[in-house]
Scaffold this motif. Structure first.
Motif, short mmCIF file in Angstrom:
data_model
loop_
_atom_site.label_atom_id
_atom_site.label_comp_id
_atom_site.label_asym_id
_atom_site.label_seq_id
_atom_site.Cartn_x
_atom_site.Cartn_y
_atom_site.Cartn_z
N LEU A 186 -0.14 -0.90 7.48
CA LEU A 186 -0.08 -1.15 8.92
C LEU A 186 1.03 -2.14 9.27
O LEU A 186 1.70 -2.00 10.30
CB LEU A 186 -1.43 -1.67 9.40
N ARG A 187 1.23 -3.12 8.41
CA ARG A 187 2.29 -4.09 8.67
C ARG A 187 3.67 -3.46 8.62
O ARG A 187 4.60 -3.93 9.26
CB ARG A 187 2.18 -5.24 7.68
N MET A 188 3.80 -2.39 7.85
CA MET A 188 5.08 -1.69 7.79
C MET A 188 5.44 -1.05 9.13
O MET A 188 6.61 -0.81 9.41
CB MET A 188 5.03 -0.62 6.69
N THR A 189 4.40 -0.76 9.95
CA THR A 189 4.65 -0.13 11.25
C THR A 189 4.43 -1.10 12.40
O THR A 189 4.41 -0.68 13.56
CB THR A 189 3.72 1.09 11.44
N ALA A 190 4.26 -2.38 12.10
CA ALA A 190 4.04 -3.39 13.15
C ALA A 190 5.38 -3.91 13.64
O ALA A 190 5.75 -5.06 13.39
CB ALA A 190 3.17 -4.52 12.62
N TRP A 191 6.10 -3.04 14.33
CA TRP A 191 7.42 -3.41 14.84
C TRP A 191 7.25 -4.09 16.20
O TRP A 191 6.87 -3.45 17.18
CB TRP A 191 8.30 -2.16 14.99
N PRO A 192 7.52 -5.39 16.27
CA PRO A 192 7.29 -6.12 17.52
C PRO A 192 8.26 -5.73 18.62
O PRO A 192 9.39 -5.30 18.35
CB PRO A 192 7.48 -7.58 17.12
N MET A 193 7.81 -5.85 19.85
CA MET A 193 8.65 -5.60 21.01
C MET A 193 8.15 -6.46 22.17
O MET A 193 6.99 -6.88 22.18
CB MET A 193 8.62 -4.12 21.42
N THR A 194 9.01 -6.69 23.12
CA THR A 194 8.57 -7.32 24.36
C THR A 194 7.87 -6.26 25.19
O THR A 194 8.45 -5.20 25.45
CB THR A 194 9.76 -7.88 25.15
N PRO A 195 6.60 -6.47 25.56
CA PRO A 195 5.89 -5.43 26.34
C PRO A 195 6.70 -5.00 27.54
O PRO A 195 7.14 -5.84 28.33
CB PRO A 195 4.59 -6.13 26.74
N LYS A 213 -4.91 3.59 15.73
CA LYS A 213 -4.99 2.54 16.74
C LYS A 213 -6.08 1.53 16.41
O LYS A 213 -5.85 0.31 16.47
CB LYS A 213 -5.26 3.17 18.11
N GLN A 214 -7.27 2.02 16.08
CA GLN A 214 -8.38 1.12 15.78
C GLN A 214 -8.07 0.26 14.55
O GLN A 214 -8.37 -0.95 14.54
CB GLN A 214 -9.67 1.92 15.55
N ALA A 215 -7.47 0.86 13.53
CA ALA A 215 -7.11 0.11 12.34
C ALA A 215 -6.04 -0.93 12.65
O ALA A 215 -6.12 -2.08 12.19
CB ALA A 215 -6.63 1.06 11.24
N LEU A 230 -1.00 0.42 28.84
CA LEU A 230 -0.22 1.13 27.83
C LEU A 230 0.82 0.25 27.16
O LEU A 230 1.38 0.62 26.13
CB LEU A 230 0.50 2.35 28.46
N MET A 231 1.10 -0.90 27.76
CA MET A 231 2.17 -1.76 27.28
C MET A 231 1.64 -2.76 26.25
O MET A 231 0.77 -3.58 26.56
CB MET A 231 2.80 -2.51 28.45
N HIS A 232 2.15 -2.69 25.03
CA HIS A 232 1.71 -3.56 23.93
C HIS A 232 2.91 -4.31 23.35
O HIS A 232 4.06 -3.92 23.55
CB HIS A 232 1.05 -2.73 22.84
N PRO A 233 2.65 -5.35 22.60
CA PRO A 233 3.74 -6.09 21.96
C PRO A 233 4.24 -5.45 20.67
O PRO A 233 4.94 -6.09 19.90
CB PRO A 233 3.11 -7.47 21.70
N LEU A 260 4.03 3.30 22.16
CA LEU A 260 4.32 4.74 22.10
C LEU A 260 3.02 5.54 21.93
O LEU A 260 2.91 6.66 22.45
CB LEU A 260 5.28 5.03 20.95
N HIS A 261 2.06 4.98 21.21
CA HIS A 261 0.76 5.63 21.06
C HIS A 261 0.12 5.87 22.42
O HIS A 261 -0.37 6.97 22.72
CB HIS A 261 -0.16 4.75 20.21
N GLY A 262 0.11 4.84 23.28
CA GLY A 262 -0.50 4.97 24.60
C GLY A 262 0.16 6.05 25.44
O GLY A 262 -0.52 6.84 26.10
N PHE A 263 1.48 6.08 25.42
CA PHE A 263 2.19 7.09 26.21
C PHE A 263 1.97 8.48 25.64
O PHE A 263 1.70 9.43 26.39
CB PHE A 263 3.69 6.76 26.26
N LEU A 264 2.08 8.63 24.31
CA LEU A 264 1.90 9.95 23.70
C LEU A 264 0.50 10.48 23.96
O LEU A 264 0.30 11.67 24.21
CB LEU A 264 2.16 9.86 22.19
#
Length: 259
Positions: free
Chosen positions: A9-18, A76-78, A143-146, A152-156
């Motif tokens: 999961l940390r490999m896909t935890a790419w931070p962004m400004t919401p 998402k839950q994980a 839908l906006m996350h950090p 992208l999950h929320g939008f998809l």
């Protein structure tokens, strides 16, 4: 196992400004994703209408989308449990919102053997599923996350709801008569009751707000929050449920013109 999951999961935890609602990011992604949803719905809807026996193919599409949504929900839950909340479960994200119901309907598609049951499932996707997808994209703070993957999950997820609702309409499987809408209301009310049970069972401190009708605090939805603060939580929630019913009816009437 937990350490392995954590590393993945940390490999896909790419931070962004919401992203800011109604920013260029929000508008362009919504236009792009909704365009694809409409195009795919038209393509597959036309293909289904041309079949002599369209129901099996329609069930197959629904189930495939259900599996996709279920895998997305598990991720998402994980992600929330491990990355965002550091080993704690947040009841706010329990998967039983109006926008979650299409996942369960799609997963149950292989069991919907009768034409009447399948028609009602498709009508629910057309009316309430489409309503949930449109409203979430129109009012997008949730839908906006950090993190990129969660945003992208929320939008998809909601683009998929648009596709399912439009496909149900354009394939001709969903009903368009007034009676067809009345037939799905008992299931909608059942979902509301289940949402209430979850909210109450979780307790006043858990922040569970399924269907945004928690009895413990005012709705978090714009406008309805102010109404609940002014006239009381019960009346605010009741008005919100009535608004969903009216919104579903509006989708039902609009969809009848899309064929």
């Amino acid at each position: 196992m937990y350490i392995f999951l954590q590393s993945i999961l940390r490999m896909t935890a790419w931070p962004m400004t919401p992203p800011v609602p109604y920013s260029a990011f929000h508008i362009l992604l919504t236009v792009f994703g909704a365009g694809f949803a409409v195009s795919f719905a038209r393509f597959f809807g036309k293909k289904i209408r041309s079949m002599a026996s369209p129901e099996p193919y329609f069930r197959h599409i629904l189930f495939s989308c259900g599996v996709l949504l279920a895998l997305m929900e598990l991720y998402k839950q994980a992600f929330l449990y491990v990355i965002e909340f550091h080993g704690h479960f947040d009841w706010w994200y329990f998967p039983f919102q109006l926008c979650s119901i299409p996942m369960y309907i799609c997963l149950a598609a292989p069991l919907l053997h009768s034409e009447k049951t399948l028609r009602r499932a498709a009508t629910f996707l057309q009316d309430f599923g489409l309503l949930g997808g449109i409203m979430a994209l129109a009012v997008p703070p949730g839908l906006m996350h950090p993190y990129w993957t969660m945003t992208l999950h929320g939008f998809l997820w909601h683009f998929t709801l648009l596709f399912l609702g439009l496909l149900s309409c354009m394939s001709g499987i969903a009903g368009h008569e007034r009676r067809d809408y009345m037939d799905i209301l008992p299931f909608f009310f059942l979902c509301c009751v289940i949402a209430c049970v979850i909210n109450i069972a979780a307790g006043p401190t858990a922040d569970a707000d399924m269907f945004y009708i928690s009895p413990f605090h005012p709705s978090s939805q714009p406008v309805f929050h102010e109404i609940a603060c002014a006239v009381g939580i019960f009346w605010g929630n009741l008005l919100y449920v009535v608004s969903m019913i009216v919104g579903g009816l509006l989708m039902h009437k609009i969809s009848s013109r899309l064929l």
